[in-house]
Enzyme design. Structure first.
Site, PDB file in Angstrom:
ATOM      1  N   ASP A 196       0.863  -1.177   0.000  1.00  0.00           N
ATOM      2  CA  ASP A 196       0.000   0.000   0.000  1.00  0.00           C
ATOM      3  C   ASP A 196       0.899   1.227   0.000  1.00  0.00           C
ATOM      4  OD1 ASP A 196      -1.838   2.004   0.315  1.00  0.00           O
ATOM      5  OD2 ASP A 196      -3.012   0.942   1.840  1.00  0.00           O
ATOM      6  N   GLU A 240      -0.214   4.262  -1.032  1.00  0.00           N
ATOM      7  CA  GLU A 240      -1.221   5.339  -0.986  1.00  0.00           C
ATOM      8  C   GLU A 240      -1.818   5.581  -2.372  1.00  0.00           C
ATOM      9  OE1 GLU A 240      -3.804   6.452   0.085  1.00  0.00           O
ATOM     10  OE2 GLU A 240      -3.038   7.434   1.893  1.00  0.00           O
ATOM     11  N   GLY A 275      -4.297   4.111   5.189  1.00  0.00           N
ATOM     12  CA  GLY A 275      -3.659   5.325   5.678  1.00  0.00           C
ATOM     13  C   GLY A 275      -4.643   6.385   6.138  1.00  0.00           C
ATOM     14  N   ASP A 276      -5.813   6.418   5.466  1.00  0.00           N
ATOM     15  CA  ASP A 276      -6.844   7.404   5.806  1.00  0.00           C
ATOM     16  C   ASP A 276      -7.893   6.809   6.741  1.00  0.00           C
ATOM     17  OD1 ASP A 276      -8.100   5.631   4.147  1.00  0.00           O
ATOM     18  OD2 ASP A 276      -8.569   7.077   2.570  1.00  0.00           O
ATOM     19  N   ASP A 331     -20.645 -14.654   8.031  1.00  0.00           N
ATOM     20  CA  ASP A 331     -21.648 -14.078   8.941  1.00  0.00           C
ATOM     21  C   ASP A 331     -22.470 -15.172   9.622  1.00  0.00           C
ATOM     22  OD1 ASP A 331     -20.847 -11.527   8.198  1.00  0.00           O
ATOM     23  OD2 ASP A 331     -22.558 -11.162   6.881  1.00  0.00           O
TER      24      ASP A 331
END
Ligand code: AHR
Ligand code: AHR
Ligand code: AHR
Length: 479
Positions: free
Chosen positions: A202, A204, A277-278, A416
């Site tokens: 990753d 970004e 990152g966010d 689930d």
């Protein structure tokens, strides 16, 4: 020697070393992680059994007995204080109060190392850890390496199950502001051969599997139960490597030039675990150990670390405890909350609830409160519960309400609909943990069924009466 002793010898010392399972330096005797229990909010730290050894899981087991526990701090063993704690909100908010992410259950990822019990960090969607004020982590175009040992059977296609270097303000500050390990099947930006999951970087605004965005077929699907994932970068050069963490050696999936727009890098030096990152927090995965180094480690150094990981002998441990369930049997689940013990877990259409049932109740009602035990659709080490009156429909959680729904065969449905019984939290029967959200259990609240956590933002997560509401006496079904 432990992994960080090996990185030191190689001239690329650890500047962050995180593990809930073992010491990563041969002399390390300090705290590995901190847990907080639900009963009284008390906290304790878990340390290795001996210098350089496996975590003392018995400390956790006794401290958390009869209640729930969350992992509140994953300590940095490097001495730099780069500890990981509950991630704050960023570009995306987390599900907890004030937009924080969830903390991981302390018991969601049991394993053994050389036969000794330990616990990993089970990251459900919404869970994340972070440190925005680090020491010694690469910034700018600085050189670094990192590896993590992960569960190669626990992943999804959301953004982003990461471990590594990210923004210090929790926002997407632009291309090349991250350099982190990603693991999963997200294909928004890049992918490798086969259908995944893949180890990618990753960087970004992109998960990279090679020299450029999109498909790079040299990056293989990798899904061993335990995997080693490694990323490293230095000016104009980076690499992806991976291995089975339980045997064999690292392979290089990419080594070469930086992608266009990502040279030079603009690393910021925060550390993230389980999120983008966010603070994108839709992803899932399990983390056992990982480090970040100062400097670009040699392949030989990483190969020696992989040998150390293999020698640690990661292996699976039971996900269940308490009274045993038998696949194929019919069961009923009786509430144990005082005042509600005439009630059994039942369903009315799609809604899971509790109903008062006696010997003179109708056959229809008896069937609605009887469940066929099946091997877990999402993990055969746990169980699924099929409706007796509606074959092919199972108890699942959806937005944390329990529902009876027909299986659509999807990975999401199967997960689930998978639950792991453990000894009842109030000392009676079983508590039925959601496999994919191990902080959450079958609970009745206002006589309706939920997958509830011991405290949280929803009404049904109330701490009052939690242990009783999540403990069920299981016996042969009515029908
Ligand atoms: O690079 C992929 C993701 O894109 C990052 O983790 C996140 O910050 C952004 O949304
Ligand atoms: O119940 C929590 C989540 O809600 C489920 O995992 C998902 O299917 C739904 O969005
Ligand atoms: O489900 C019945 C009761 O409803 C639970 O015991 C309590 O927690 C809630 O008020």
């Amino acid at each position: 020697a432990g992994p960080c002793d090996i990185f030191s010898s190689g001239g690329t010392p650890c500047v962050a070393a995180h593990s809930t399972t073992r010491a990563l330096y041969s002399s390390f005797t300090g705290a590995l992680y901190q847990v907080q229990r639900g009963s009284d909010g008390a906290k304790t730290t878990i340390s290795p059994l001996s210098a350089g050894g496996v975590a003392n899981a018995a400390t956790q087991d006794s401290f958390c007995s009869g209640t729930t526990c969350l992992i509140t701090i994953i300590y940095d063993q490097s001495g730099r204080g780069n500890h990981l704690t509950q991630a704050p909100p960023g570009g995306f908010k987390g599900p907890e109060a004030n937009g924080y992410d969830n903390l991981a259950s302390a018991t969601g990822a049991p394993v053994t190392l050389n036969g000794k019990k330990a616990y990993g960090v089970f990251v459900s969607p919404g869970t994340g850890y972070r440190n925005d004020a680090t020491s010694g982590i690469a910034t700018g175009d600085g050189s670094e390496g990192m590896y993590a040992v992960l569960d190669g059977t626990h992943y999804n296609d959301a953004c982003c199950f990461d471990y590594g270097n990210a923004e210090t303000n929790n926002l997407d500050t632009g291309d090349a502001h991250m350099e982190a390990i990603y693991y999963g099947t997200c294909k928004v930006w890049g992918s490798g051969s086969g259908s995944g999951p893949w180890v990618m970087a990753d960087l970004e605004n992109g998960l990279f599997s090679g020299s450029s965005a999109g498909l790079n077929t040299a990056d293989p699907s990798i899904s061993y139960r335990f995997i080693t994932a490694a990323i490293k970068g230095k000016p104009s050069q980076w690499a992806i490597r991976g291995a089975n963490a339980a045997s064999g050696s690292l392979s290089t999936y990419y080594s070469g030039a930086r992608p266009s727009g990502y040279n030079p890098m603009h690393e910021e030096g925060a550390i993230i675990l389980g999120i983008g990152g966010d603070n994108s927090n839709g992803a899932q995965g399990t983390f056992y150990e990982g480090v970040m180094t100062s400097g670009y480690p040699s392949d030989a150094t990483e190969n020696a670390v992989q040998a150390d990981i293999v020698a640690a002998k990661y292996a699976t441990a039971s996900l269940t405890s308490g009274p045993a369930l038998t696949v194929g049997s019919s069961i009923k689940l009786q509430a144990t909350t005082p005042g509600y013990t005439t009630r059994y877990l039942a369903h009315t259409g799609a809604t899971v609830n509790t109903q008062i049932i006696t010997s003179s109740s109708s056959t229809t009602l008896k069937q609605q409160a009887s469940w066929k035990v099946r091997a877990g659709l999402g993990n055969s080490a746990c169980f699924s519960f099929e409706s007796t009156d509606t074959a092919g429909s199972y108890i699942r959680h959806y937005q944390f309400a329990l529902q009876v729904a027909a299986s659509d065969g999807s990975k999401q449905f199967k997960e689930d609909a998978t639950f792991c019984p453990q000894a009842g939290l109030n000392g009676q029967g079983n508590s039925i943990r959601a496999w994919g959200y191990p902080t959450r259990y079958f609970r009745h609240y206002s006589n309706v069924g939920y997958a509830a956590s011991n405290g949280g933002v929803q009404t049904f997560d109330a701490t009052s009466s939690f242990n009783d509401d999540v403990s069920w006496l299981i016996s042969t079904g009515f029908a």
